[in-house]
Each structure stands twice: as C-alpha cells, then as structure tokens.
Design a protein around this motif. Structure first.
Motif, mmCIF file in Angstrom:
data_model
loop_
_atom_site.group_PDB
_atom_site.id
_atom_site.type_symbol
_atom_site.label_atom_id
_atom_site.label_comp_id
_atom_site.label_asym_id
_atom_site.label_seq_id
_atom_site.Cartn_x
_atom_site.Cartn_y
_atom_site.Cartn_z
ATOM 1 N N TYR A 1 -12.509 -1.009 -3.642
ATOM 2 C CA TYR A 1 -11.775 -2.097 -4.298
ATOM 3 C C TYR A 1 -11.450 -3.264 -3.366
ATOM 4 N N GLY A 2 -11.616 -3.069 -2.058
ATOM 5 C CA GLY A 2 -11.395 -4.160 -1.114
ATOM 6 C C GLY A 2 -9.928 -4.472 -0.851
ATOM 7 N N TYR A 3 -9.050 -3.519 -1.093
ATOM 8 C CA TYR A 3 -7.622 -3.678 -0.820
ATOM 9 C C TYR A 3 -7.179 -2.606 0.167
ATOM 10 N N SER A 4 -6.126 -2.896 0.909
ATOM 11 C CA SER A 4 -5.545 -1.873 1.784
ATOM 12 C C SER A 4 -4.808 -0.853 0.907
ATOM 13 N N LYS A 5 -4.472 0.283 1.491
ATOM 14 C CA LYS A 5 -3.703 1.299 0.747
ATOM 15 C C LYS A 5 -2.376 0.712 0.276
ATOM 16 N N ASP A 6 -1.724 -0.056 1.140
ATOM 17 C CA ASP A 6 -0.450 -0.674 0.759
ATOM 18 C C ASP A 6 -0.626 -1.663 -0.387
ATOM 19 N N ALA A 7 -1.720 -2.417 -0.365
ATOM 20 C CA ALA A 7 -1.963 -3.405 -1.425
ATOM 21 C C ALA A 7 -2.300 -2.715 -2.752
ATOM 22 N N LEU A 8 -2.933 -1.539 -2.697
ATOM 23 C CA LEU A 8 -3.244 -0.801 -3.924
ATOM 24 C C LEU A 8 -2.004 -0.121 -4.505
ATOM 25 N N THR A 9 -1.164 0.375 -3.626
ATOM 26 C CA THR A 9 0.038 1.099 -4.064
ATOM 27 C C THR A 9 0.955 0.163 -4.857
ATOM 28 N N GLY A 10 1.308 0.611 -6.050
ATOM 29 C CA GLY A 10 2.191 -0.171 -6.914
ATOM 30 C C GLY A 10 1.458 -1.045 -7.918
ATOM 31 N N ARG A 11 0.170 -1.278 -7.700
ATOM 32 C CA ARG A 11 -0.607 -2.077 -8.664
ATOM 33 C C ARG A 11 -0.772 -1.300 -9.958
ATOM 34 N N HIS A 12 -0.843 -2.032 -11.051
ATOM 35 C CA HIS A 12 -1.176 -1.419 -12.337
ATOM 36 C C HIS A 12 -2.665 -1.109 -12.295
ATOM 37 N N VAL A 13 -3.045 0.099 -12.670
ATOM 38 C CA VAL A 13 -4.426 0.534 -12.543
ATOM 39 C C VAL A 13 -5.391 -0.356 -13.332
ATOM 40 N N THR A 14 -4.905 -0.997 -14.394
ATOM 41 C CA THR A 14 -5.786 -1.868 -15.188
ATOM 42 C C THR A 14 -6.206 -3.121 -14.420
ATOM 43 N N GLU A 15 -5.467 -3.463 -13.342
ATOM 44 C CA GLU A 15 -5.843 -4.615 -12.524
ATOM 45 C C GLU A 15 -7.185 -4.409 -11.826
ATOM 46 N N LEU A 16 -7.616 -3.155 -11.726
ATOM 47 C CA LEU A 16 -8.870 -2.846 -11.048
ATOM 48 C C LEU A 16 -10.039 -2.706 -12.027
ATOM 49 N N ALA A 17 -9.762 -2.742 -13.312
ATOM 50 C CA ALA A 17 -10.791 -2.525 -14.330
ATOM 51 C C ALA A 17 -11.529 -3.821 -14.657
ATOM 52 N N CYS A 18 -12.789 -3.682 -15.045
ATOM 53 C CA CYS A 18 -13.576 -4.845 -15.493
ATOM 54 C C CYS A 18 -12.985 -5.398 -16.789
ATOM 55 N N ASP A 19 -12.548 -4.510 -17.674
ATOM 56 C CA ASP A 19 -11.939 -4.894 -18.944
ATOM 57 C C ASP A 19 -10.554 -4.248 -19.021
ATOM 58 N N PRO A 20 -9.510 -4.940 -18.539
ATOM 59 C CA PRO A 20 -8.169 -4.363 -18.484
ATOM 60 C C PRO A 20 -7.638 -3.873 -19.842
ATOM 61 N N GLU A 21 -7.917 -4.604 -20.931
ATOM 62 C CA GLU A 21 -7.424 -4.182 -22.245
ATOM 63 C C GLU A 21 -8.066 -2.873 -22.677
#
Length: 181
Positions: A153-173
């Motif tokens: 995903y190109g983020y550090s562990k700290d940057a991933l922690t706390g993110r909503h998992v849908t932020e990483l999806a191609c189609d968040p909805e």
C-alpha cells in the motif's frame, strides 16, 4: 468457624512478621498445619527471587497494599499468590498485619501461555508473505499491518494504523458494502 473454612487464606502477622494465626486454607496453601505455622516468620515462605520491594512484611504504610509473590510451601513446592495486606493498630499493642492469600498459580500460568501465544502470533503475522491487516469489526479501522502490507500500500505501519480499510480499496463503496454484510 467461618474464618477457618473460608476459600481464601487468612494470616495474622506480628509486627516482626511472625505468623500469629492461620486459617485452614492458608495452612493448606503453605503445606503446614495451622499450629505449626504459629511463630514461623512469614518471610520463610517468600521465594528468594522475589524483588525485595515486594516483601509484604516490610511495609509500614497504614494503607492496605496488594502484592503478587512467588511463595514456597513447607514441602518446597512453589506457587504464585496474591496477597492483600492491612496493618491494624490496636490501642496499646504493636501493630499487626492481616493478610489474605489467594493462590493465583493457574492465572499466572495462563498469562504466561497467552504471552507466548501472542508473541508467536506476532511473529507469524509479521513474517507472512501476504499483506495482512488486522481490522476492527466495529469500526473497520486498521489496528495493525504487517511489513508486506506497508510495501503493497506504500504507507508506513503508523500511517496505516487507524485508517478506515475502505481507504485502501479501489471502490470504497463496494468494499464498505461487502464489509457490512
């Protein structure tokens, strides 16, 4: 009487730490008869590898204290105990300590096994060749990510922690719809 048959060990200690009284449960925990315990220093049952600051007979505070100690029975076997200690100051006498004992050996063994299991899980999680995310089922936020996920995903562990998992999806909805099912 009730004191003798209580499921908790009770001891009364002199100001010098000598056992003045012990109920049957405390005697059983220490593998000695109640009568044989009288006059014995409580410190004789405290395992030598406990930190010195954990000696319940050394406290002078009038506030109740609690301790988790390794104790040694009269037969040499060791066990973990939770102690609640109160100092009682009677009118013209020396203060005495009232001690309640609970054998917590099973709890400590379970705690140790859980710690080992958690460490094994962490090692497997981190060493996995797939990207792994630990996600809260309530909030769908990322709790933990392994190294492979940071690469993907190109983020550090700290940057991933706390993110909503849908932020990483191609189609968040679509991802949110899938998660809510």
């Amino acid at each position: 009487d009730f004191h003798d048959v209580a499921p908790i060990g009770f001891l009364t200690l002199s100001a010098q730490g000598l056992i003045l009284n012990a109920n049957h449960t405390a005697a059983n925990m220490l593998a000695e008869s109640s009568d044989a315990l009288v006059g014995t220093p409580f410190s004789a049952f405290v395992a030598s590898d406990n930190p010195a600051c954990e000696n319940p007979t050394a406290t002078t505070s009038l506030e109740p204290t609690t301790h988790q100690l390794r104790l040694v029975r009269a037969d040499g076997t060791r066990f973990w105990a939770h102690l609640a200690v109160s100092i009682c100051q009677c009118q013209d006498t020396e203060p005495i300590r009232q001690v309640a004992l609970i054998d917590i050996t099973t709890y400590k063994q379970t705690e140790h096994a859980l710690r080992e299991s958690e460490e094994g899980y962490r090692l497997l999680f981190e060493a996995a060749s797939d990207a792994l995310l630990l996600v809260s089922t309530d909030t769908f936020r990322i709790i933990r990510a392994n190294s492979r996920a940071t690469e993907l995903y190109g983020y550090s562990k700290d940057a991933l922690t706390g993110r909503h998992v849908t932020e990483l999806a191609c189609d968040p909805e679509e991802a949110l719809s899938f998660l809510q099912e």
